[in-house]
Design a protein around this motif. Sequence first.
Motif, PDB file in Angstrom:
ATOM      1  N   MET A 185       0.847  -1.190   0.000  1.00  0.00           N
ATOM      2  CA  MET A 185       0.000   0.000   0.000  1.00  0.00           C
ATOM      3  C   MET A 185       0.885   1.243   0.000  1.00  0.00           C
ATOM      4  O   MET A 185       1.155   1.843   1.038  1.00  0.00           O
ATOM      5  N   LYS A 186       1.336   1.599  -1.198  1.00  0.00           N
ATOM      6  CA  LYS A 186       2.249   2.724  -1.370  1.00  0.00           C
ATOM      7  C   LYS A 186       1.813   3.559  -2.558  1.00  0.00           C
ATOM      8  O   LYS A 186       1.139   3.071  -3.455  1.00  0.00           O
ATOM      9  N   ALA A 187       2.217   4.814  -2.536  1.00  0.00           N
ATOM     10  CA  ALA A 187       1.976   5.718  -3.663  1.00  0.00           C
ATOM     11  C   ALA A 187       3.109   6.736  -3.651  1.00  0.00           C
ATOM     12  O   ALA A 187       4.051   6.612  -2.861  1.00  0.00           O
ATOM     13  N   TRP A 188       3.006   7.749  -4.531  1.00  0.00           N
ATOM     14  CA  TRP A 188       4.080   8.730  -4.645  1.00  0.00           C
ATOM     15  C   TRP A 188       3.539  10.144  -4.570  1.00  0.00           C
ATOM     16  O   TRP A 188       2.487  10.436  -5.136  1.00  0.00           O
ATOM     17  N   LEU A 189       4.265  10.988  -3.875  1.00  0.00           N
ATOM     18  CA  LEU A 189       4.066  12.417  -3.947  1.00  0.00           C
ATOM     19  C   LEU A 189       5.053  12.892  -5.008  1.00  0.00           C
ATOM     20  O   LEU A 189       6.267  12.848  -4.789  1.00  0.00           O
ATOM     21  N   VAL A 190       4.543  13.294  -6.150  1.00  0.00           N
ATOM     22  CA  VAL A 190       5.400  13.689  -7.271  1.00  0.00           C
ATOM     23  C   VAL A 190       5.493  15.208  -7.274  1.00  0.00           C
ATOM     24  O   VAL A 190       4.504  15.903  -7.511  1.00  0.00           O
ATOM     25  N   VAL A 191       6.687  15.712  -6.996  1.00  0.00           N
ATOM     26  CA  VAL A 191       6.935  17.149  -7.054  1.00  0.00           C
ATOM     27  C   VAL A 191       7.494  17.439  -8.435  1.00  0.00           C
ATOM     28  O   VAL A 191       8.575  16.967  -8.780  1.00  0.00           O
TER      29      VAL A 191
END
Length: 196
Positions: A185-191
Motif C-alpha cells: 500500500m504505497k503511492a508517490w508524492l510527485v513534485v
Amino acid sequence: MESALGLDSYQATMMILVFVVLGLGIGALFLALFLPVRWKLKYWMEFAFVGLLFVFVGYGDWRSAEIVEAYQAEMAQAGVLDEPALEGASDFDQEIKVIAFQWGFAFLTEGNEISRNAAVVQPGETILFRIFSNDVIHGFNIPAVGITAEFDPGKERDVWIRAPLEPGKYLIQCLNYCGIGHAQMKAWLVVEGAES
C-alpha cells in the motif's frame, strides 16, 4: 509535563514493580523446578497474583489518562489544539481528496482528475489532503515532509503539508497494518520540475 524517562515518574515506578514481580516469578519457577520436594501454590496466592496484575494495569491506565488530560489542557491553554480553518481552500495552493482502500490510495484533484498511485504537486506548494477510508483503519505517511495520520473508516481526516522544494518522487505509505496487502500500500508524492 512529566518526562517519560524521568526516574521520579510513575512510569519508572511501574517498571520497577513489573521487574520485581517478574523476578519473583522467575525465582518461584526455579524453586519449583529444582527443589527436591514439590510444592504447590495455594489458590488464594494465585488469585492474589492475578489481582495484583489487575491493580497494576488499572493504575497505569488511570495515570496515563491523567497525564494525557493534563497535556491536552496545557496544549489547549497555549492554543496549539485550536483547529485551523480548513473550510476555505483559498488558504492552500491545492486540495487533494485521498481515498484509502485495501490496498492502495486514489487521489482526486480539484479538477476531478484521478490518479491511482500519485499525487502531483509543485515545489513548495501548501497541499490540503482530505483523507477518507472506505473499509478499515489506514495510516497516511509521507516521511519526506514528516506527516503521519491515522484515520478511521467512514470519517474524513484533513491534513496539510508543504511540498518539498526539491523536485522528485517521495514515498507515501500506509503505516497501519490493514491486511495481507499492507506492504504494497504505497503511492508517490510527485513534485514536478527538473530534478537536480
